[in-house]
Motif scaffolding. Structure first.
Motif, PDB file in Angstrom:
ATOM      1  N   GLN A 317       0.816  -1.208   0.000  1.00 52.43           N
ATOM      2  CA  GLN A 317       0.000   0.000   0.000  1.00 52.43           C
ATOM      3  C   GLN A 317       0.850   1.258   0.000  1.00 52.43           C
ATOM      4  O   GLN A 317       0.345   2.338  -0.295  1.00 52.43           O
ATOM      5  CB  GLN A 317      -0.931   0.016   1.213  1.00 52.43           C
ATOM      6  N   GLU A 318       2.131   1.107   0.296  1.00 47.75           N
ATOM      7  CA  GLU A 318       3.029   2.248   0.306  1.00 47.75           C
ATOM      8  C   GLU A 318       4.346   1.852  -0.352  1.00 47.75           C
ATOM      9  O   GLU A 318       4.918   0.804  -0.024  1.00 47.75           O
ATOM     10  CB  GLU A 318       3.274   2.730   1.736  1.00 47.75           C
ATOM     11  N   ASP A 320       7.896   3.478  -3.049  1.00 52.00           N
ATOM     12  CA  ASP A 320       8.605   4.576  -3.689  1.00 52.00           C
ATOM     13  C   ASP A 320       8.516   4.442  -5.205  1.00 52.00           C
ATOM     14  O   ASP A 320       8.442   3.325  -5.740  1.00 52.00           O
ATOM     15  CB  ASP A 320      10.078   4.582  -3.284  1.00 52.00           C
ATOM     16  N   LYS A 351       2.524  10.943  -0.544  1.00 56.00           N
ATOM     17  CA  LYS A 351       2.843  11.235   0.856  1.00 56.00           C
ATOM     18  C   LYS A 351       4.009  12.199   0.983  1.00 56.00           C
ATOM     19  O   LYS A 351       4.031  13.062   1.865  1.00 56.00           O
ATOM     20  CB  LYS A 351       3.183   9.940   1.609  1.00 56.00           C
ATOM     21  N   LYS A 380       7.068   9.163  -2.401  1.00 52.23           N
ATOM     22  CA  LYS A 380       6.439   8.073  -1.656  1.00 52.23           C
ATOM     23  C   LYS A 380       4.941   8.182  -1.888  1.00 52.23           C
ATOM     24  O   LYS A 380       4.372   9.266  -1.772  1.00 52.23           O
ATOM     25  CB  LYS A 380       6.750   8.171  -0.163  1.00 52.23           C
ATOM     26  N   ARG A 382       0.962   6.371  -1.292  1.00 51.93           N
ATOM     27  CA  ARG A 382       0.159   5.433  -0.488  1.00 51.93           C
ATOM     28  C   ARG A 382      -1.184   5.236  -1.157  1.00 51.93           C
ATOM     29  O   ARG A 382      -1.817   6.199  -1.616  1.00 51.93           O
ATOM     30  CB  ARG A 382      -0.019   5.959   0.935  1.00 51.93           C
ATOM     31  N   THR A 383      -1.646   3.984  -1.186  1.00 58.11           N
ATOM     32  CA  THR A 383      -2.921   3.639  -1.816  1.00 58.11           C
ATOM     33  C   THR A 383      -3.900   3.124  -0.769  1.00 58.11           C
ATOM     34  O   THR A 383      -3.503   2.699   0.320  1.00 58.11           O
ATOM     35  CB  THR A 383      -2.720   2.563  -2.903  1.00 58.11           C
TER      36      THR A 383
END
Length: 418
Positions: A317-318, A320, A351, A380, A382-383
């Motif tokens: 979910q996170e 680079d 992010k 970065k 995030r989903t």
């Protein structure tokens, strides 16, 4: 090396304004006799109206009216041609700095990149910019065409100096296969035919080089990835109990009886059949479009991914990514976007901007956090739900994504997962 005559090579051209990209492509098409008679007649007539003595080769690619009026290429112009050795798709990208985004989109599927350098000017900032983008996109082959050699009297000394300038910074690039060719696109030297004016050059002309580039390894054949686009439930006689998962193989090879895992749920099964309109197959590989049926009835929907059980991507979910901002409007801090990754769409948020890259000097700027059009940065992201990702270096399909603005529905960025 034996070359498959049906093998398709995609290549992109890039260079500064007036370096002769459109003329080079026109010369390739013209000298390889890859132009239809009506196209040739239309260009000849336009050339006469513009007062040219011969054929204006650039007109074969500069199809937009604005481009012709300004004498520049402002969009990505795609052209298809074929020779007895290979088929080609060309993406002619703009030279202006403000059109960096066009090069990113035009080069994203390329097997090779042609970087043009004006022999009179040598390596300039735009040369470094385009070479860096080609390298960032993991284009495996880079061909540096030192153009307009006729304007420097075909000087070997000038050519060698430019090669040394390029090699001075190219060690920082990911691309390792870099070739140099001295050419004159206007006169045709070393484009399709070998130049009699530069007998000191012992290498092959450009077309011969393109025809013999090795591209068989461009698709990842190890990591089996099948993003599901839709579920097929035809209500016809003979198909009442059919439940197939349709999509395009992103990478790897699938065969009946293979043990597979459905991501992100983690349920496992075996492949029952691999179907197409023409019938069943014994195997499917990238970039084939097929329908896969499984031994077990599992709840699968669009955006899920079928993978080999012994080789699964990591659902994250996170992560680079290297991002190129494509939109005229800058990125909004912590704004929500729709991320499109293979067939999966989720909400996402940038992010943090880790650093921006000055692609003229290849330096990192960790202070600036704003993203404007054409900026390239490591970010970065995030989903809302996990994505089944691979690194872009390993897999161009599952390692890339785009961001869409939920308000305007415009594509605002393209990303490559690190």
């Amino acid at each position: 090396m034996q070359i498959d005559k049906n093998q398709l090579l995609r290549f992109t051209t890039a260079g500064s304004v007036d370096d002769g990209k459109s003329t080079l492509i026109g010369r390739l098409l013209y000298d390889s006799k890859a132009i239809f008679e009506d196209q040739l007649e239309a260009v000849e007539n336009t050339s006469k109206k513009k007062g040219h003595e011969g054929v204006d080769l650039a007109l074969f690619t500069d199809g937009l009216r604005d481009e012709r009026e300004q004498g520049i290429t402002i969009d990505v112009a795609y052209r298809y041609f074929t020779t007895p050795k290979r088929k080609f798709i060309i993406a002619d990208t703009p030279g202006h700095i403000q059109y960096t985004r066009n090069m990113v989109t035009g080069a994203s599927t390329a097997n090779a990149a042609l970087i043009l350098i004006d022999a009179r000017n040598g390596v300039i900032e735009q040369t470094k910019r385009h070479a860096f983008i080609a390298s960032l996109l993991q284009i495996p082959h880079l061909i540096v065409c030192v153009n307009k050699m006729d304007l420097v009297e075909y000087s070997q000394e000038t050519y060698n100096k430019i090669v040394q300038q390029f090699e001075a910074f190219s060690s920082k690039l990911y691309t390792k296969d870099i070739r140099f060719i001295p050419i004159s696109a206007l006169d045709g030297d070393n484009v399709v035919n070998r130049s009699t004016n530069m007998d000191w050059y012992q290498g092959a002309p450009l077309l011969h080089t393109l025809e013999h580039l090795h591209i068989s390894s461009d698709f990842n054949k190890i990591d089996a990835r099948f993003p599901v686009q839709t579920v097929l439930r035809p209500q016809r006689e003979g198909f009442i109990d059919y439940r197939g998962y349709a999509g395009r193989v992103a990478s790897g090879i699938f065969r009946p009886n293979d043990e597979v895992t459905i991501m992100p749920s983690g349920f496992t099964s075996k492949i029952k059949t691999i179907d197409t309109l023409e019938g069943t197959l014994e195997e499917a590989f990238a970039p084939m479009s097929v329908s896969i049926t499984l031994e077990d009835d599992i709840d699968i929907s669009r955006g899920d991914m079928i993978v080999k059980t012994n080789n699964k991507p990591e659902p994250l979910q996170e992560f680079d990514a290297m991002l190129c901002w494509l939109n005229n409007s800058p990125a909004r801090p912590r704004a929500k976007y729709t991320i499109v990754h293979t067939s999966n769409e989720q909400k996402a948020m940038i992010k943090d901007v880790v650093y921006k890259i000055d692609i003229n000097s290849y330096t990192r700027n960790e202070e600036e956090k704003d993203l404007a059009m054409n900026d390239i940065a490591r970010i970065k992201i995030r989903t809302t739900r996990p994505l089944m990702i691979d690194g872009y270096r390993d897999n161009r399909v599952t390692g890339s994504f785009i961001l869409i603005d939920d308000t305007t529905h415009e594509t605002v960025a393209a990303g490559m997962i690190v």
